[in-house]
Design an enzyme around this catalytic site. Sequence first.
Site, PDB file in Angstrom:
ATOM      1  N   ASP A 124       0.988  -1.329  -0.372  1.00 43.73           N
ATOM      2  CA  ASP A 124       0.155   0.032   0.166  1.00 43.73           C
ATOM      3  C   ASP A 124       0.487   0.654   0.559  1.00 43.73           C
ATOM      4  OD1 ASP A 124      -1.950   2.191   0.268  1.00 43.73           O
ATOM      5  OD2 ASP A 124      -3.304   0.552   2.307  1.00 43.73           O
ATOM      6  N   HIS A 150      -0.460   4.779   0.063  1.00 42.90           N
ATOM      7  CA  HIS A 150      -1.366   5.979   0.831  1.00 42.90           C
ATOM      8  C   HIS A 150      -0.985   6.339   1.684  1.00 42.90           C
ATOM      9  CE1 HIS A 150      -3.905   3.445  -1.784  1.00 42.90           C
ATOM     10  NE2 HIS A 150      -4.884   4.682  -2.237  1.00 42.90           N
TER      11      HIS A 150
END
Length: 146
Positions: A13, A15
């Site tokens: 991920d 983000h």
Amino acid sequence: MATTVILGVIGSDAHVVGITILERALETAGFDVVNLGVQTSQEGFVEAADAHDAEAVLVSSLYGHAEQDCRGFHRKITAAGLDVTTYIGGNLSVGQNDFEETRETFREMGFDRVFDSEAGPEAAITALKRDLGMREAEAERTAIST
């Protein structure tokens, strides 16, 4: 002395916005934050918690594959001899319809608290203070200094 917490985004991920906001809010609340950034391995969290003598590890995941990324995470924490409070939050599963089922899945995996993607930083801060007994410690310091 400030309580140290480890913060990062697990797995593949990438983000970063949420942990940046959370980092600033935690620092404002008096925590010493070690932000590991994005795409952090389980081992990275464990090594950082050990190296910084952290009291809590906060894992973020927004791309929906947190269950896969966190399998075996608590075994690694235990194997390292760490006694840390663990939180996870974000969009933890693809097609997440019933968050209570998701929460239960992550609680069974060993996480002390599980937050959905709508939870704000204040929810984690309030829970951390309660879980780590910080209010009692602050009250004791105030009583001693007066």
